[in-house]
Design a protein around this motif. Sequence first.
Motif, PDB file in Angstrom:
ATOM      1  N   UNK A 101      -6.358   1.944 -10.556  1.00 44.11           N
ATOM      2  CA  UNK A 101      -6.106   0.445  -9.764  1.00 44.11           C
ATOM      3  C   UNK A 101      -4.933   1.260  -8.815  1.00 44.11           C
ATOM      4  N   UNK A 102      -4.083   2.143  -9.205  1.00 41.83           N
ATOM      5  CA  UNK A 102      -3.103   2.884  -8.310  1.00 41.83           C
ATOM      6  C   UNK A 102      -4.168   3.004  -7.789  1.00 41.83           C
ATOM      7  N   UNK A 103      -4.708   4.099  -7.459  1.00 41.63           N
ATOM      8  CA  UNK A 103      -5.364   4.504  -6.097  1.00 41.63           C
ATOM      9  C   UNK A 103      -5.843   4.395  -5.148  1.00 41.63           C
ATOM     10  N   UNK A 104      -6.201   2.765  -5.900  1.00 42.02           N
ATOM     11  CA  UNK A 104      -7.296   2.100  -5.167  1.00 42.02           C
ATOM     12  C   UNK A 104      -5.981   0.567  -4.041  1.00 42.02           C
ATOM     13  N   UNK A 105      -5.089   0.430  -4.741  1.00 42.09           N
ATOM     14  CA  UNK A 105      -4.041   0.109  -4.166  1.00 42.09           C
ATOM     15  C   UNK A 105      -3.543   0.814  -3.247  1.00 42.09           C
ATOM     16  N   UNK A 106      -3.345   2.476  -3.511  1.00 39.68           N
ATOM     17  CA  UNK A 106      -3.040   3.340  -2.406  1.00 39.68           C
ATOM     18  C   UNK A 106      -3.653   3.239  -1.523  1.00 39.68           C
ATOM     19  N   UNK A 107      -4.696   3.363  -1.337  1.00 38.01           N
ATOM     20  CA  UNK A 107      -5.999   3.445  -0.089  1.00 38.01           C
ATOM     21  C   UNK A 107      -5.661   2.125   0.266  1.00 38.01           C
ATOM     22  N   UNK A 108      -5.227   0.728   0.040  1.00 33.64           N
ATOM     23  CA  UNK A 108      -5.773  -0.610   0.407  1.00 33.64           C
ATOM     24  C   UNK A 108      -5.034  -0.499   1.059  1.00 33.64           C
ATOM     25  N   UNK A 109      -3.855   0.150   1.379  1.00 33.48           N
ATOM     26  CA  UNK A 109      -2.611   0.122   2.516  1.00 33.48           C
ATOM     27  C   UNK A 109      -2.709   0.906   4.135  1.00 33.48           C
ATOM     28  N   UNK A 110      -4.121   2.186   3.672  1.00 29.64           N
ATOM     29  CA  UNK A 110      -4.470   1.934   4.903  1.00 29.64           C
ATOM     30  C   UNK A 110      -5.830   0.892   5.478  1.00 29.64           C
ATOM     31  N   UNK A 111      -5.546  -0.188   5.135  1.00 31.62           N
ATOM     32  CA  UNK A 111      -6.831  -0.795   5.483  1.00 31.62           C
ATOM     33  C   UNK A 111      -6.079  -2.159   5.749  1.00 31.62           C
ATOM     34  N   UNK A 112      -5.120  -2.252   6.457  1.00 35.53           N
ATOM     35  CA  UNK A 112      -4.330  -3.152   6.457  1.00 35.53           C
ATOM     36  C   UNK A 112      -2.902  -3.767   6.005  1.00 35.53           C
ATOM     37  N   UNK A 113      -3.327  -3.366   4.528  1.00 34.44           N
ATOM     38  CA  UNK A 113      -2.049  -4.219   3.922  1.00 34.44           C
ATOM     39  C   UNK A 113      -0.804  -4.004   3.430  1.00 34.44           C
ATOM     40  N   UNK A 114      -0.817  -2.909   4.064  1.00 30.54           N
ATOM     41  CA  UNK A 114       0.745  -1.990   4.041  1.00 30.54           C
ATOM     42  C   UNK A 114       1.134  -3.379   3.663  1.00 30.54           C
ATOM     43  N   UNK A 115       2.221  -3.894   5.016  1.00 28.72           N
ATOM     44  CA  UNK A 115       3.034  -5.121   4.931  1.00 28.72           C
ATOM     45  C   UNK A 115       2.972  -5.711   3.352  1.00 28.72           C
ATOM     46  N   UNK A 116       2.084  -6.338   2.698  1.00 30.21           N
ATOM     47  CA  UNK A 116       1.540  -7.187   1.902  1.00 30.21           C
ATOM     48  C   UNK A 116       2.104  -5.972   0.659  1.00 30.21           C
ATOM     49  N   UNK A 117       1.982  -4.563   0.990  1.00 32.23           N
ATOM     50  CA  UNK A 117       2.194  -3.997  -0.854  1.00 32.23           C
ATOM     51  C   UNK A 117       3.590  -3.308  -0.541  1.00 32.23           C
ATOM     52  N   UNK A 118       4.850  -3.495   0.313  1.00 32.40           N
ATOM     53  CA  UNK A 118       5.753  -3.222   0.689  1.00 32.40           C
ATOM     54  C   UNK A 118       6.450  -4.826  -0.344  1.00 32.40           C
ATOM     55  N   UNK A 119       6.009  -5.662  -0.169  1.00 27.28           N
ATOM     56  CA  UNK A 119       7.167  -6.963  -0.876  1.00 27.28           C
ATOM     57  C   UNK A 119       7.710  -6.261  -2.289  1.00 27.28           C
TER      58      UNK A 119
END
Length: 82
Positions: free
Chosen positions: A4-22
């Motif tokens: 799940x951690x790896x998948x969350x890190x990969x999802x940052x490159x698909x446009x969710x980077x700003x949301x993951x920094x919250x």
Amino acid sequence: MNKKITANAMSAYFGLAALLLLPSKKENINHPFVKKHARSALFIHGLMFMNYLIFISYSFLGNFSPINGYGLNDILAALIFL
């Protein structure tokens, strides 16, 4: 490392980077590995947006066309995107 951690890190490159920094209470999102990739993805997306603005929108180098149909701005933007 958790999938799940790896998948969350990969999802940052698909446009969710700003949301993951919250800030988040979930440990899979608040992991340093995810935060590092979210910062990297946000930086890369920012550079790509600046490339688009400079070469495509504003036509920084004018309408010079070395190849029939493709301007120098288009060629440079494609090379930088790659």
